[in-house]
Design a protein around this motif. Structure first.
Motif, PDB file in Angstrom:
ATOM      1  N   CYS A  65       0.826  -1.046   0.040  1.00  0.00           N
ATOM      2  CA  CYS A  65       0.167   0.180   0.042  1.00  0.00           C
ATOM      3  C   CYS A  65       0.857   1.311  -0.228  1.00  0.00           C
ATOM      4  CB  CYS A  65      -0.815  -0.005   1.117  1.00  0.00           C
ATOM      5  SG  CYS A  65      -2.282  -1.243   1.209  1.00  0.00           S
ATOM      6  N   PRO A  66       0.467   2.402  -0.558  1.00  0.00           N
ATOM      7  CA  PRO A  66       1.303   3.466  -0.679  1.00  0.00           C
ATOM      8  C   PRO A  66       1.466   4.472   0.556  1.00  0.00           C
ATOM      9  CG  PRO A  66      -1.108   3.805  -1.578  1.00  0.00           C
ATOM     10  CD  PRO A  66      -0.797   2.441  -1.416  1.00  0.00           C
ATOM     11  N   ASP A  67       2.618   4.851   0.657  1.00  0.00           N
ATOM     12  CA  ASP A  67       3.089   5.561   1.991  1.00  0.00           C
ATOM     13  C   ASP A  67       4.038   6.798   1.401  1.00  0.00           C
ATOM     14  OD1 ASP A  67       3.838   6.473   4.547  1.00  0.00           O
ATOM     15  OD2 ASP A  67       5.095   4.773   4.790  1.00  0.00           O
ATOM     16  N   ALA A  68       3.403   7.920   1.169  1.00  0.00           N
ATOM     17  CA  ALA A  68       3.875   9.128   0.467  1.00  0.00           C
ATOM     18  C   ALA A  68       5.036   9.556   1.487  1.00  0.00           C
ATOM     19  CB  ALA A  68       2.799  10.068   0.231  1.00  0.00           C
ATOM     20  N   ASP A  69       4.928   9.790   2.870  1.00  0.00           N
ATOM     21  CA  ASP A  69       5.909  10.385   3.711  1.00  0.00           C
ATOM     22  C   ASP A  69       6.769   8.924   4.169  1.00  0.00           C
ATOM     23  OD1 ASP A  69       4.284   9.150   5.532  1.00  0.00           O
ATOM     24  OD2 ASP A  69       3.468  10.859   6.092  1.00  0.00           O
ATOM     25  N   MET A  70       6.680   8.009   3.752  1.00  0.00           N
ATOM     26  CA  MET A  70       7.540   7.057   4.143  1.00  0.00           C
ATOM     27  C   MET A  70       7.697   6.719   5.646  1.00  0.00           C
ATOM     28  SD  MET A  70       8.304   5.464   1.337  1.00  0.00           S
ATOM     29  CE  MET A  70       9.590   4.301   1.756  1.00  0.00           C
ATOM     30  N   ASP A  71       6.390   6.916   6.602  1.00  0.00           N
ATOM     31  CA  ASP A  71       6.630   6.826   7.916  1.00  0.00           C
ATOM     32  C   ASP A  71       6.184   5.480   8.337  1.00  0.00           C
ATOM     33  OD1 ASP A  71       3.946   7.184   7.429  1.00  0.00           O
ATOM     34  OD2 ASP A  71       3.791   8.930   8.795  1.00  0.00           O
ATOM     35  N   GLY A  72       5.892   4.492   7.593  1.00  0.00           N
ATOM     36  CA  GLY A  72       5.251   3.260   7.870  1.00  0.00           C
ATOM     37  C   GLY A  72       3.939   3.241   8.033  1.00  0.00           C
ATOM     38  N   VAL A  73       3.105   4.236   8.041  1.00  0.00           N
ATOM     39  CA  VAL A  73       1.714   4.248   7.821  1.00  0.00           C
ATOM     40  C   VAL A  73       1.051   4.476   6.646  1.00  0.00           C
ATOM     41  CG1 VAL A  73      -0.346   5.341   9.086  1.00  0.00           C
ATOM     42  CG2 VAL A  73       1.792   5.360  10.445  1.00  0.00           C
ATOM     43  N   THR A  74       0.305   3.559   6.219  1.00  0.00           N
ATOM     44  CA  THR A  74      -0.186   3.937   4.829  1.00  0.00           C
ATOM     45  C   THR A  74      -1.068   4.946   4.589  1.00  0.00           C
ATOM     46  OG1 THR A  74      -2.200   2.274   5.309  1.00  0.00           O
ATOM     47  CG2 THR A  74      -0.012   1.154   4.390  1.00  0.00           C
ATOM     48  N   ASP A  75      -1.160   5.516   3.472  1.00  0.00           N
ATOM     49  CA  ASP A  75      -1.804   6.828   3.120  1.00  0.00           C
ATOM     50  C   ASP A  75      -3.322   6.750   3.644  1.00  0.00           C
ATOM     51  OD1 ASP A  75       0.754   7.839   2.156  1.00  0.00           O
ATOM     52  OD2 ASP A  75      -0.046   7.840   0.187  1.00  0.00           O
ATOM     53  N   ASP A  76      -3.888   5.649   3.297  1.00  0.00           N
ATOM     54  CA  ASP A  76      -5.307   5.551   3.724  1.00  0.00           C
ATOM     55  C   ASP A  76      -5.729   5.641   5.345  1.00  0.00           C
ATOM     56  OD1 ASP A  76      -4.145   2.868   3.897  1.00  0.00           O
ATOM     57  OD2 ASP A  76      -5.976   1.883   3.874  1.00  0.00           O
ATOM     58  N   LYS A  77      -4.454   5.430   6.129  1.00  0.00           N
ATOM     59  CA  LYS A  77      -4.658   5.337   7.454  1.00  0.00           C
ATOM     60  C   LYS A  77      -4.034   6.484   8.054  1.00  0.00           C
ATOM     61  CE  LYS A  77      -5.458   0.434   7.930  1.00  0.00           C
ATOM     62  NZ  LYS A  77      -4.743  -0.855   8.506  1.00  0.00           N
ATOM     63  N   ASP A  78      -3.138   7.458   7.200  1.00  0.00           N
ATOM     64  CA  ASP A  78      -2.172   8.522   7.765  1.00  0.00           C
ATOM     65  C   ASP A  78      -3.199   9.803   7.903  1.00  0.00           C
ATOM     66  OD1 ASP A  78      -0.019  10.060   8.297  1.00  0.00           O
ATOM     67  OD2 ASP A  78       1.259   8.951   7.291  1.00  0.00           O
ATOM     68  N   ARG A  79      -3.117  10.164   8.870  1.00  0.00           N
ATOM     69  CA  ARG A  79      -3.870  11.798   9.010  1.00  0.00           C
ATOM     70  C   ARG A  79      -2.990  12.645   8.506  1.00  0.00           C
ATOM     71  NH1 ARG A  79      -5.666  13.317  14.579  1.00  0.00           N
ATOM     72  NH2 ARG A  79      -6.724  15.003  13.540  1.00  0.00           N
ATOM     73  N   CYS A  80      -1.781  12.601   8.324  1.00  0.00           N
ATOM     74  CA  CYS A  80      -0.786  13.272   7.893  1.00  0.00           C
ATOM     75  C   CYS A  80       0.037  12.947   6.827  1.00  0.00           C
ATOM     76  CB  CYS A  80       0.163  14.021   8.986  1.00  0.00           C
ATOM     77  SG  CYS A  80      -0.771  14.713  10.461  1.00  0.00           S
ATOM     78  N   PRO A  81      -0.603  12.583   5.673  1.00  0.00           N
ATOM     79  CA  PRO A  81       0.148  11.745   4.652  1.00  0.00           C
ATOM     80  C   PRO A  81       1.335  12.259   3.864  1.00  0.00           C
ATOM     81  CG  PRO A  81      -1.817  12.526   3.622  1.00  0.00           C
ATOM     82  CD  PRO A  81      -1.878  12.930   5.151  1.00  0.00           C
ATOM     83  N   THR A  82       1.569  13.613   4.162  1.00  0.00           N
ATOM     84  CA  THR A  82       2.739  14.292   3.514  1.00  0.00           C
ATOM     85  C   THR A  82       3.691  14.775   4.444  1.00  0.00           C
ATOM     86  OG1 THR A  82       1.622  16.675   3.717  1.00  0.00           O
ATOM     87  CG2 THR A  82       1.182  15.152   1.849  1.00  0.00           C
ATOM     88  N   GLU A  83       3.498  14.379   5.812  1.00  0.00           N
ATOM     89  CA  GLU A  83       4.652  14.706   6.885  1.00  0.00           C
ATOM     90  C   GLU A  83       4.721  13.257   7.425  1.00  0.00           C
ATOM     91  OE1 GLU A  83       4.016  18.609   9.140  1.00  0.00           O
ATOM     92  OE2 GLU A  83       1.793  17.951   8.664  1.00  0.00           O
ATOM     93  N   ALA A  84       6.209  12.874   7.614  1.00  0.00           N
ATOM     94  CA  ALA A  84       6.422  11.943   8.403  1.00  0.00           C
ATOM     95  C   ALA A  84       6.071  11.969   9.927  1.00  0.00           C
ATOM     96  CB  ALA A  84       7.655  11.438   8.436  1.00  0.00           C
TER      97      ALA A  84
END
Length: 510
Positions: A200-219
């Motif tokens: 699954c995609p993880d734009a900020d590469m913080d280990g949290v997938t974009d669909d579950k990441d409240r801050c998808p552009t900030e690690a």
């Protein structure tokens, strides 16, 4: 018939291809089976035939979760009529429908198709197979298979039943999003993503997938739904009104938790916004008493009464006053209308002077009228103020249980029962504050259902007779218990006779 079967096959394929467009999950699989073939059971024109066997290998293309195409090749030997130990070979194309998908521990399927079977490598007949099967999962890519089918041939006496067992192995799946993770292992098969997040995609590469990441552009922190927390106070920056200053989470991360402008160290109520003149504590009702000391914080009251109101002005705050709108002298704050020394809030009979919970005792038996079930007849406290039933009356009721008789297997009273039931009615007249319960019982001869119904009808017949003598029906209740409550051994004739009874019980009226 064959046109209908071919139409069914086409509908099966069309349904499967439609499912493919809506639920893509394709892969390839290989299979091998041992088959048993029976011609004689369904062909009247064959006098002799022996069960024969064949081997099958096949290739399956699974287009979707529920639909695939199977191409099996068969080689075997048959012994049917004029064909004695003849080698056969065949190939066919099958549409397979998996209603529950192919990834369960057990995957049932239906199939239909079209094939060609050659006998002696020269005589060929065309066949339509219709079948069902089960795949039992052994591990991630392996299944044990059981399959059976009915095969319709275009040649006479070649219809047959075929059953087999075998093994199915799934080959590597397709990687739809080209991220290096095959679809069956990819949680996001249509969106490329790293192996660490199961595809699954993880734009900020913080280990949290974009669909579950409240801050998808900030690690950020996985425990904070992928958002950063600059002041490390447990409140993510997106929710922190003071992201550079640590503060409690329930106060938006600021050190002035209640936001009332008073430093938490000087604030006696640091978690509640309040007034400076009340040391930072709130006064919800505005009566000048801080809520922490106000026993009635939501209602303005008298500071002398810890902030509680006193509507009737008797010096007892309303919260403790059982009669808040009536001034009273008792500790409860209530008046005593009948002057019997019991305040109205505790007086069971506030309009009548009495000494028993404020109630009179009409029959003088020491039980106040509010608790006396027989207030006009002197009785005993142990019997709720009702007179005790005389011993001879109890004995007559016990006798009545044995003396009431019915026609065999019927609820019709015998004439000798009329006198007994009339005596029971007379007892009820002697005890006007008592009600009567009638319980019907049987022996164990016959079924439970029949005995229960008979006992209910017999009890009801007694009730009807007593009501006919002038006793109010509201004073009597009846019930049947069938053979469930024996009082003697049903294994003997005398015991069964005793168990066939109708019991009568007098109880003080409630």
């Amino acid at each position: 018939m064959k046109r209908l079967l071919m139409s069914s096959l086409l509908l099966l394929c069309a349904f499967g291809l439609t499912a493919q467009m809506n639920n893509l999950k394709s892969y390839n699989a290989l299979s091998a089976r041992v088959l048993a073939i029976d011609h004689q059971s369904i062909n009247d024109g064959i006098d002799e035939a022996s069960p024969t066997f064949a081997l099958e290998v096949g290739f399956r293309r699974q287009f979707s979760k529920i639909f695939g195409i199977m191409v099996p090749i068969k080689v075997g030997i048959i012994d049917v009529g004029e064909l004695d130990n003849i080698t056969i070979s065949g190939i066919e194309v099958l549409g397979q429908l998996y209603p529950a998908g192919t990834d369960g521990k057990i995957s049932p399927y239906l199939h239909a198709g079209y094939g060609v079977v050659s006998e002696r490598l020269e005589n060929a007949n065309r066949q339509i197979p219709l079948g069902v099967g089960l795949n039992f999962r052994l591990d991630g890519n392996s299944w044990f298979n059981i399959q059976g089918e009915y095969r319709i041939s275009d040649q006479e006496n070649r219809d047959n039943i075929m059953a087999g067992i075998g093994y199915v192995y799934r080959l590597s799946s397709i990687d739809s999003d080209k991220d290096g993770i095959i679809n069956r292992d990819d949680k996001c098969p249509d969106l490329p993503g790293p192996l660490a997040t199961n595809g699954c995609p993880d734009a900020d590469m913080d280990g949290v997938t974009d669909d579950k990441d409240r801050c998808p552009t900030e690690a950020g922190n996985a425990n904070l739904a992928g958002c950063p927390d600059t002041d490390q106070d447990g409140t993510p920056n997106v929710d922190d009104k003071c992201p550079e200053l640590a503060g409690p989470a329930d106060k938006m991360g600021c050190p002035d938790a209640d936001g009332d402008g008073i430093n938490d160290e000087a604030d006696e109520c640091p978690e509640l916004a309040g007034k400076a003149e009340l040391d930072g504590c709130p006064d919800t009702d505005g009566d000048g008493v801080k809520d922490s000391e106000d026993e009635c914080p939501n209602t303005a009251g008298n500071p002398r009464l810890k902030g509680c109101p006193d509507a009737d002005g008797d010096g007892i705050p309303d919260k403790d006053d059982k009669c808040p709108d009536l001034a009273g002298e008792s500790d409860s704050g209530c008046p005593d209308k009948d002057g019997d020394g019991v305040s109205d809030d505790e007086d069971k009979c506030p309009g009548i002077a009495g000494t028993f919970n404020g109630c009179p005792d009409t029959d003088g038996d020491g039980v106040g009228d509010d608790l006396d079930r027989c207030p006009t007849q002197a009785g005993t406290a142990d019997n709720a103020g009702c007179p005790e039933i005389k011993q001879e009356v109890k004995e007559r009721l016990e006798y009545a249980a044995r003396a009431v008789r019915f026609e065999t297997g019927s609820d019709k009273l015998k004439e000798e029962s009329y006198i007994v039931l009339s005596e029971v009615a007379g007892i009820m007249r002697q005890y006007p504050d008592y009600d009567l319960t009638i319980s019907g019982h049987t022996d164990n001869v016959g079924s439970d259902v029949t005995n229960l119904a008979l006992s209910e009808r017999r009890a009801a017949a007694c009730l009807k007779f007593i009501v006919a003598t002038g006793i109010k029906e509201g004073r009597i209740s009846s019930a049947g218990y069938g053979e469930s409550r024996p009082v003697a051994d049903n294994g003997t004739a005398s015991g069964r006779r005793i168990n066939r009874r109708v019991e009568f019980g007098l109880n003080p009226r409630r």
